[in-house]
Write a protein that holds these residues in place. Structure first.
Motif, PDB file in Angstrom:
ATOM      1  N   GLY A  12     -12.575  23.839  23.368  1.00 16.15           N
ATOM      2  CA  GLY A  12     -13.992  24.166  23.453  1.00 16.15           C
ATOM      3  C   GLY A  12     -14.618  24.286  22.071  1.00 16.15           C
ATOM      4  N   ARG A  13     -13.861  24.809  21.128  1.00 19.90           N
ATOM      5  CA  ARG A  13     -14.347  24.913  19.752  1.00 19.90           C
ATOM      6  C   ARG A  13     -14.473  23.532  19.123  1.00 19.90           C
ATOM      7  NH1 ARG A  13     -12.641  30.592  17.632  1.00 19.90           N
ATOM      8  NH2 ARG A  13     -12.320  31.634  19.628  1.00 19.90           N
ATOM      9  N   VAL A  14     -13.512  22.654  19.419  1.00 18.03           N
ATOM     10  CA  VAL A  14     -13.611  21.270  18.958  1.00 18.03           C
ATOM     11  C   VAL A  14     -14.871  20.633  19.537  1.00 18.03           C
ATOM     12  CG1 VAL A  14     -12.565  18.961  19.095  1.00 18.03           C
ATOM     13  CG2 VAL A  14     -11.127  20.958  18.571  1.00 18.03           C
ATOM     14  N   SER A  15     -15.106  20.854  20.825  1.00 16.38           N
ATOM     15  CA  SER A  15     -16.286  20.301  21.482  1.00 16.38           C
ATOM     16  C   SER A  15     -17.568  20.769  20.801  1.00 16.38           C
ATOM     17  CB  SER A  15     -16.300  20.690  22.961  1.00 16.38           C
ATOM     18  OG  SER A  15     -17.448  20.185  23.597  1.00 16.38           O
ATOM     19  N   ASP A  16     -17.654  22.053  20.519  1.00 12.50           N
ATOM     20  CA  ASP A  16     -18.827  22.582  19.826  1.00 12.50           C
ATOM     21  C   ASP A  16     -19.035  21.872  18.489  1.00 12.50           C
ATOM     22  OD1 ASP A  16     -19.171  24.408  21.911  1.00 12.50           O
ATOM     23  OD2 ASP A  16     -18.330  26.106  20.779  1.00 12.50           O
ATOM     24  N   ASN A  17     -17.950  21.644  17.776  1.00  7.02           N
ATOM     25  CA  ASN A  17     -18.036  20.996  16.463  1.00  7.02           C
ATOM     26  C   ASN A  17     -18.382  19.509  16.573  1.00  7.02           C
ATOM     27  OD1 ASN A  17     -17.583  23.192  14.645  1.00  7.02           O
ATOM     28  ND2 ASN A  17     -15.479  23.240  15.373  1.00  7.02           N
ATOM     29  N   VAL A  18     -17.851  18.831  17.588  1.00  2.96           N
ATOM     30  CA  VAL A  18     -18.218  17.422  17.805  1.00  2.96           C
ATOM     31  C   VAL A  18     -19.721  17.336  18.045  1.00  2.96           C
ATOM     32  CG1 VAL A  18     -18.041  15.467  19.420  1.00  2.96           C
ATOM     33  CG2 VAL A  18     -15.965  16.608  18.592  1.00  2.96           C
ATOM     34  N   HIS A  19     -20.237  18.204  18.890  1.00  2.00           N
ATOM     35  CA  HIS A  19     -21.674  18.201  19.171  1.00  2.00           C
ATOM     36  C   HIS A  19     -22.482  18.520  17.912  1.00  2.00           C
ATOM     37  CE1 HIS A  19     -22.053  17.699  23.612  1.00  2.00           C
ATOM     38  NE2 HIS A  19     -20.741  17.838  23.473  1.00  2.00           N
ATOM     39  N   ALA A  20     -22.026  19.468  17.109  1.00  2.00           N
ATOM     40  CA  ALA A  20     -22.737  19.824  15.880  1.00  2.00           C
ATOM     41  C   ALA A  20     -22.787  18.636  14.917  1.00  2.00           C
ATOM     42  CB  ALA A  20     -22.077  21.031  15.218  1.00  2.00           C
ATOM     43  N   VAL A  21     -21.694  17.888  14.824  1.00  2.00           N
ATOM     44  CA  VAL A  21     -21.663  16.714  13.947  1.00  2.00           C
ATOM     45  C   VAL A  21     -22.627  15.639  14.448  1.00  2.00           C
ATOM     46  CG1 VAL A  21     -20.227  14.758  13.203  1.00  2.00           C
ATOM     47  CG2 VAL A  21     -19.348  17.094  13.020  1.00  2.00           C
ATOM     48  N   LEU A  22     -22.669  15.436  15.756  1.00  2.00           N
ATOM     49  CA  LEU A  22     -23.465  14.341  16.309  1.00  2.00           C
ATOM     50  C   LEU A  22     -24.941  14.681  16.517  1.00  2.00           C
ATOM     51  CD1 LEU A  22     -20.958  12.879  18.925  1.00  2.00           C
ATOM     52  CD2 LEU A  22     -21.481  12.005  16.634  1.00  2.00           C
ATOM     53  N   ASP A  23     -25.272  15.955  16.620  1.00  2.00           N
ATOM     54  CA  ASP A  23     -26.668  16.341  16.877  1.00  2.00           C
ATOM     55  C   ASP A  23     -27.579  15.887  15.734  1.00  2.00           C
ATOM     56  OD1 ASP A  23     -26.034  17.459  19.309  1.00  2.00           O
ATOM     57  OD2 ASP A  23     -26.103  19.538  18.602  1.00  2.00           O
TER      58      ASP A  23
END
Length: 166
Positions: A12-23
């Motif tokens: 879930g933390r990885v997911s949050d970071n993937v979204h932060a990178v792509l946003d």
């Protein structure tokens, strides 16, 4: 807390970071290379997702999201469906070009399948040997930790590159 809950939290933390990178990222930022042979953000997100997808599908005995949900066709990369980024040349890294929404969609679909799989595991499942080519043999639990570790490293690299180009 069950061991699988810890894995789900880590992913879930990885997911949050993937979204932060792509946003809010631009097409130019996705393919920026700090040096001519460096990995791009697009390749890093694609690769971490492909590796997770392939390893979870293998462990679960299911089809990969990449092929079963049509992402291979949607990305239209010049690689065979089995390609996951391992051993790719700098030229091949540069061929991974995709819209941020497509990268996010593939990541989210893979994340959902992964979390669903983890939610169905028992603690005893984590001790099952899934790869005897190593000494000691690799258990499912160790493979899952490896996935979380690999994903965290690659999303951290992507975040670093994003910081360079923002």
């Amino acid at each position: 807390m069950r061991p699988t809950d810890v894995l789900i939290d880590g992913l879930g933390r990885v997911s949050d970071n993937v979204h932060a990178v792509l946003d809010g990222i631009t097409a130019e930022q996705l393919v920026h290379r700090p040096t001519p042979e460096a990995n791009t953000i697009a390749w890093l997100i694609w690769h971490l997702t492909r590796a997770q997808d392939a390893q979870i599908a293998d462990a679960a005995g299911t089809d990969q999201v990449w092929t079963s949900q049509g992402f291979h066709e949607r990305f239209d990369l010049p690689f065979p469906p089995s390609a996951s980024g391992y051993g790719q040349t700098p030229e091949e890294v540069g061929q991974v070009v995709a819209e941020p929404g497509l990268l996010r969609d593939y990541y989210d679909a893979t994340h959902d399948v992964t979390v669903g799989y983890l939610g169905g595991l028992t603690d005893d499942d984590l001790d099952r040997v899934i790869d005897e080519n190593w000494d000691p043999p690799v258990t499912l639990g160790i493979r899952l930790i490896s996935i979380v570790d690999d994903d965290a490293q690659h999303v951290g690299q992507a975040a670093y590159v994003r910081g360079l180009v923002s």
